[in-house]
Motif scaffolding. Structure first.
Motif, PDB file in Angstrom:
ATOM      1  N   ARG A   1      10.666   4.380  -9.479  1.00  0.00           N
ATOM      2  CA  ARG A   1       9.276   4.658  -9.808  1.00  0.00           C
ATOM      3  C   ARG A   1       8.594   3.403 -10.324  1.00  0.00           C
ATOM      4  O   ARG A   1       9.227   2.529 -10.934  1.00  0.00           O
ATOM      5  N   GLY A   2       7.301   3.306 -10.073  1.00  0.00           N
ATOM      6  CA  GLY A   2       6.555   2.140 -10.527  1.00  0.00           C
ATOM      7  C   GLY A   2       5.710   1.564  -9.407  1.00  0.00           C
ATOM      8  O   GLY A   2       5.265   2.288  -8.522  1.00  0.00           O
ATOM      9  N   THR A   3       5.481   0.268  -9.467  1.00  0.00           N
ATOM     10  CA  THR A   3       4.666  -0.398  -8.461  1.00  0.00           C
ATOM     11  C   THR A   3       5.297  -1.734  -8.104  1.00  0.00           C
ATOM     12  O   THR A   3       6.142  -2.257  -8.828  1.00  0.00           O
ATOM     13  N   GLY A   4       4.858  -2.302  -6.982  1.00  0.00           N
ATOM     14  CA  GLY A   4       5.290  -3.630  -6.599  1.00  0.00           C
ATOM     15  C   GLY A   4       6.410  -3.616  -5.567  1.00  0.00           C
ATOM     16  O   GLY A   4       6.929  -2.569  -5.172  1.00  0.00           O
ATOM     17  N   VAL A   5       6.764  -4.820  -5.128  1.00  0.00           N
ATOM     18  CA  VAL A   5       7.766  -5.003  -4.087  1.00  0.00           C
ATOM     19  C   VAL A   5       8.841  -5.958  -4.594  1.00  0.00           C
ATOM     20  O   VAL A   5       8.527  -7.040  -5.096  1.00  0.00           O
ATOM     21  N   GLU A   6      10.095  -5.553  -4.472  1.00  0.00           N
ATOM     22  CA  GLU A   6      11.227  -6.438  -4.745  1.00  0.00           C
ATOM     23  C   GLU A   6      11.706  -6.999  -3.407  1.00  0.00           C
ATOM     24  O   GLU A   6      12.275  -6.264  -2.597  1.00  0.00           O
ATOM     25  N   ALA A   7      11.449  -8.264  -3.181  1.00  0.00           N
ATOM     26  CA  ALA A   7      11.835  -8.866  -1.909  1.00  0.00           C
ATOM     27  C   ALA A   7      13.192  -9.526  -2.024  1.00  0.00           C
ATOM     28  O   ALA A   7      13.523 -10.128  -3.054  1.00  0.00           O
TER      29      ALA A   7
ATOM     30  N   GLU B   1       0.824  -1.209   0.000  1.00  0.00           N
ATOM     31  CA  GLU B   1       0.000   0.000   0.000  1.00  0.00           C
ATOM     32  C   GLU B   1       0.859   1.261   0.000  1.00  0.00           C
ATOM     33  O   GLU B   1       0.540   2.237  -0.680  1.00  0.00           O
ATOM     34  N   LEU B   2       1.929   1.248   0.778  1.00  0.00           N
ATOM     35  CA  LEU B   2       2.812   2.416   0.838  1.00  0.00           C
ATOM     36  C   LEU B   2       3.401   2.714  -0.542  1.00  0.00           C
ATOM     37  O   LEU B   2       3.399   3.862  -1.006  1.00  0.00           O
ATOM     38  N   GLY B   3       3.889   1.673  -1.214  1.00  0.00           N
ATOM     39  CA  GLY B   3       4.438   1.864  -2.546  1.00  0.00           C
ATOM     40  C   GLY B   3       3.401   2.353  -3.535  1.00  0.00           C
ATOM     41  O   GLY B   3       3.665   3.232  -4.371  1.00  0.00           O
ATOM     42  N   ALA B   4       2.174   1.785  -3.448  1.00  0.00           N
ATOM     43  CA  ALA B   4       1.101   2.191  -4.359  1.00  0.00           C
ATOM     44  C   ALA B   4       0.748   3.656  -4.170  1.00  0.00           C
ATOM     45  O   ALA B   4       0.552   4.399  -5.139  1.00  0.00           O
ATOM     46  N   ALA B   5       0.661   4.097  -2.910  1.00  0.00           N
ATOM     47  CA  ALA B   5       0.293   5.486  -2.639  1.00  0.00           C
ATOM     48  C   ALA B   5       1.382   6.449  -3.093  1.00  0.00           C
ATOM     49  O   ALA B   5       1.095   7.565  -3.533  1.00  0.00           O
ATOM     50  N   GLY B   6       2.645   6.024  -2.998  1.00  0.00           N
ATOM     51  CA  GLY B   6       3.738   6.894  -3.381  1.00  0.00           C
ATOM     52  C   GLY B   6       4.156   6.765  -4.829  1.00  0.00           C
ATOM     53  O   GLY B   6       5.022   7.513  -5.301  1.00  0.00           O
ATOM     54  N   GLY B   7       3.562   5.792  -5.549  1.00  0.00           N
ATOM     55  CA  GLY B   7       3.917   5.589  -6.944  1.00  0.00           C
ATOM     56  C   GLY B   7       5.323   5.055  -7.134  1.00  0.00           C
ATOM     57  O   GLY B   7       5.968   5.325  -8.150  1.00  0.00           O
ATOM     58  N   CYS B   8       5.807   4.269  -6.153  1.00  0.00           N
ATOM     59  CA  CYS B   8       7.178   3.770  -6.196  1.00  0.00           C
ATOM     60  C   CYS B   8       7.241   2.270  -5.937  1.00  0.00           C
ATOM     61  O   CYS B   8       6.383   1.701  -5.256  1.00  0.00           O
ATOM     62  N   ARG B   9       8.281   1.668  -6.467  1.00  0.00           N
ATOM     63  CA  ARG B   9       8.595   0.264  -6.221  1.00  0.00           C
ATOM     64  C   ARG B   9       9.521   0.192  -5.010  1.00  0.00           C
ATOM     65  O   ARG B   9      10.516   0.927  -4.943  1.00  0.00           O
ATOM     66  N   LEU B  10       9.206  -0.667  -4.061  1.00  0.00           N
ATOM     67  CA  LEU B  10       9.995  -0.768  -2.836  1.00  0.00           C
ATOM     68  C   LEU B  10      10.818  -2.045  -2.825  1.00  0.00           C
ATOM     69  O   LEU B  10      10.349  -3.090  -3.282  1.00  0.00           O
ATOM     70  N   ARG B  11      12.031  -1.954  -2.309  1.00  0.00           N
ATOM     71  CA  ARG B  11      12.882  -3.129  -2.119  1.00  0.00           C
ATOM     72  C   ARG B  11      12.915  -3.427  -0.625  1.00  0.00           C
ATOM     73  O   ARG B  11      13.276  -2.555   0.179  1.00  0.00           O
ATOM     74  N   VAL B  12      12.540  -4.653  -0.244  1.00  0.00           N
ATOM     75  CA  VAL B  12      12.439  -5.012   1.166  1.00  0.00           C
ATOM     76  C   VAL B  12      13.303  -6.234   1.450  1.00  0.00           C
ATOM     77  O   VAL B  12      13.256  -7.223   0.722  1.00  0.00           O
ATOM     78  N   HIS B  13      14.078  -6.159   2.515  1.00  0.00           N
ATOM     79  CA  HIS B  13      14.910  -7.271   2.975  1.00  0.00           C
ATOM     80  C   HIS B  13      14.098  -8.046   4.011  1.00  0.00           C
ATOM     81  O   HIS B  13      14.000  -7.631   5.180  1.00  0.00           O
ATOM     82  N   VAL B  14      13.495  -9.137   3.566  1.00  0.00           N
ATOM     83  CA  VAL B  14      12.536  -9.868   4.395  1.00  0.00           C
ATOM     84  C   VAL B  14      13.178 -10.330   5.697  1.00  0.00           C
ATOM     85  O   VAL B  14      12.530 -10.322   6.763  1.00  0.00           O
ATOM     86  N   ASP B  15      14.437 -10.725   5.655  1.00  0.00           N
ATOM     87  CA  ASP B  15      15.101 -11.242   6.851  1.00  0.00           C
ATOM     88  C   ASP B  15      15.369 -10.155   7.891  1.00  0.00           C
ATOM     89  O   ASP B  15      15.723 -10.461   9.032  1.00  0.00           O
ATOM     90  N   ARG B  16      15.194  -8.878   7.526  1.00  0.00           N
ATOM     91  CA  ARG B  16      15.398  -7.799   8.496  1.00  0.00           C
ATOM     92  C   ARG B  16      14.109  -7.395   9.219  1.00  0.00           C
ATOM     93  O   ARG B  16      14.155  -6.610  10.172  1.00  0.00           O
ATOM     94  N   ILE B  17      12.962  -7.870   8.736  1.00  0.00           N
ATOM     95  CA  ILE B  17      11.687  -7.452   9.348  1.00  0.00           C
ATOM     96  C   ILE B  17      11.605  -8.020  10.760  1.00  0.00           C
ATOM     97  O   ILE B  17      11.646  -9.240  10.958  1.00  0.00           O
ATOM     98  N   PRO B  18      11.506  -7.155  11.777  1.00  0.00           N
ATOM     99  CA  PRO B  18      11.505  -7.642  13.164  1.00  0.00           C
ATOM    100  C   PRO B  18      10.178  -8.289  13.550  1.00  0.00           C
ATOM    101  O   PRO B  18       9.107  -7.816  13.168  1.00  0.00           O
TER     102      PRO B  18
END
Length: 491
Positions: free
Chosen positions: A461-467, A387-404
């Motif tokens: 810029r764009g949409t989606g999540v790069e995990a 949702e955050l990426g969609a609202a900002g119009g950006c593609r986010l890169r997330v490091h799944v192993d860092r999520i607490p």
């Protein structure tokens, strides 16, 4: 006005669905690949399958047994003319003679005459192969069965939880927002509306219903609504509530919720300024629907559209904080049977004390370089990042192993077979900020006693999540409904 549909049965016109015989390789008719796939998808969606045949019910069943054999597909009904010459309405006759319900059915045919009969009996109708059909003649028209799925979905019952983002996006795409004072339009990932009320000040609005945590529903309603106001950089100021109680509720129960609302509003500096209270058989447990308003100087309004590639993505606290508290409060006996101690359950219940994100939101809003904030609510971290990426119009890169994830949350999820990344998570805040501001903001939050982790960055810029996991590409989880809704529904 858009017509409301509720489908439990899909009816295919057999003559429309068949491939005609051709050569020695196919001496008898077969279901077309598109029709066979559509039949299987209908069954997968939980719909009953029915067929319409001009040949008569007995001949149609014999024909099915002898020639079609569509991979084990078994129609619940075969609808056919019952009078010589085809007089009368076979759909209405089937409704009288069987459990077939036209008002819960979608009839698919390439023959307008068949659809007129179905529509007269109360069924929804779809004309195949003629997208320019007169809307007065049929409810839907498509060129190819590939378009059937989207239509069927609009008539399928939804599970508990908020409206899926793709459906919300489709609904909002048809709206026009022409008021120039509306600074932030409704959109996927936007939890507030911002209205320009003066040259220097913006009014921020938010509404949210509370249906869980019934032993602390007043406190919960204040915090969840105030959280969204705070993500815009605004100060929560006023709350209106609609309180719905089931029939049989006592005045003492109602008074307890109202007093909790007033008490926690006062603690947050919010004025409880009105609303409505009703006892109704429309609910089976208390529901508090809040509408909160706050204000912020226009120059300090946090608009997610300000995020840029290279911004750091921070997360406060941990995944599933809110869900952990709700589960411990609603399913304590089940957790005890699964081996959790009373002390562990009590610690999980107290996670409700961590649901507010107002302190970290205020700190982030006061730090230059903060570009976006989004609190983690229904659908958990996985949905919030989308949702955050969609609202900002950006593609986010997330490091799944860092999520607490707190140990208590991990244990609850393991015992109940749910994923903490899809668990409702108020208490965690996602923050985007410029790289030069990230270290300073992390230092300030740590000094305030607020845990914060850098979990990713804005990729472009764009949409989606790069995990990524351990530096390698990974699958980003997606959840059709929140894990707590799936848990409570028994699925």
């Amino acid at each position: 006005m858009t017509k409301a549909y509720h489908f439990t049965t899909i009816v295919f016109d057999l003559e429309t669905a068949l491939l005609p015989p051709a050569g020695r390789a196919r001496r008898t008719p077969r279901l077309s690949p598109g029709a066979a796939a559509a039949c299987r998808q209908a069954l997968a969606d939980g719909l009953a399958l029915a067929l319409y045949s001009r040949a008569g019910a007995r001949a149609a069943r014999a024909h099915l047994a002898r020639t079609i054999r569509p991979g084990g597909l078994r129609p619940a009904f075969v609808i056919a003319p019952t009078r010589p010459g085809g007089r009368g309405n076979p759909f209405a006759a089937a409704a009288r003679a069987t459990a077939f319900r036209p008002d819960r059915s979608l009839v698919v045919s390439a023959d307008p005459a068949v659809l007129r009969l179905a529509g007269a009996a109360g069924a929804a109708t779809l004309l195949l192969g003629a997208p320019t059909a007169d809307p007065a003649e049929t409810d839907f028209a498509i060129e190819h069965l590939r378009g059937l799925g989207a239509i069927v979905r609009m008539g399928l019952p939804l599970p508990a939880g908020k409206l899926p983002n793709d459906l919300l996006r489709a609904l909002l795409s048809g709206f026009r927002f022409e008021d120039p004072s509306l600074l932030i339009d409704p959109a996927v990932g936007e939890d507030i509306a911002a209205v320009d009320v003066s040259a220097d000040e913006v009014l921020v609005l938010k509404s949210d219903p509370i249906t869980f945590a019934t032993d602390a529903i007043g406190r919960y309603a204040v915090l969840v609504n105030a959280n969204d106001i705070a993500t815009s950089g605004a100060t929560p100021r006023w709350l209106l509530t609609t309180l719905l109680f089931p029939v049989g509720s006592t005045p003492a129960r109602i008074a307890s919720v109202v007093h909790d609302l007033e008490s926690f509003c006062r603690a947050c500096g919010v004025t409880l300024c009105g609303g409505h209270t009703e006892i109704t058989d429309a609910v089976s447990r208390p529901v508090v629907a809040g509408m909160m308003a706050g204000t912020v100087a226009r120059r300090r309004l946090i608009d997610k559209r300000a995020m840029r590639p290279g911004d750091h993505l921070l997360m406060t606290k941990a995944a599933g904080v809110e869900g952990t508290a709700i589960i411990a409060r609603e399913l304590a006996a089940r957790l005890r049977r699964l081996g959790m101690s009373a002390a562990e359950i009590c610690r999980c219940r107290d996670f409700l004390d961590r649901v507010s994100i107002i302190p970290e939101a205020r700190r982030a809003a006061a730090t230059p370089g903060t570009t976006a904030m989004h609190d983690i609510t229904e659908g958990g971290v996985a949905t919030a990042v989308d949702e955050l990426g969609a609202a900002g119009g950006c593609r986010l890169r997330v490091h799944v192993d860092r999520i607490p994830v707190y140990p208590e949350t991990r244990r609850v999820c393991r015992l109940l077979g749910i994923d903490p990344l899809g668990l409702i998570g108020s208490g965690g805040l996602l923050i985007c900020c410029r790289p030069g501001s990230a270290r300073r903001l992390q230092h300030h939050l740590a000094a305030d006693g607020i845990e914060v982790t850098r979990i990713g960055e804005v990729a472009g810029r764009g949409t989606g999540v790069e995990a990524q996991r351990n530096g390698r590409a990974a699958r980003w989880p997606r959840f059709a409904v929140d894990e707590i809704a799936r848990l409570f529904s028994g699925r």
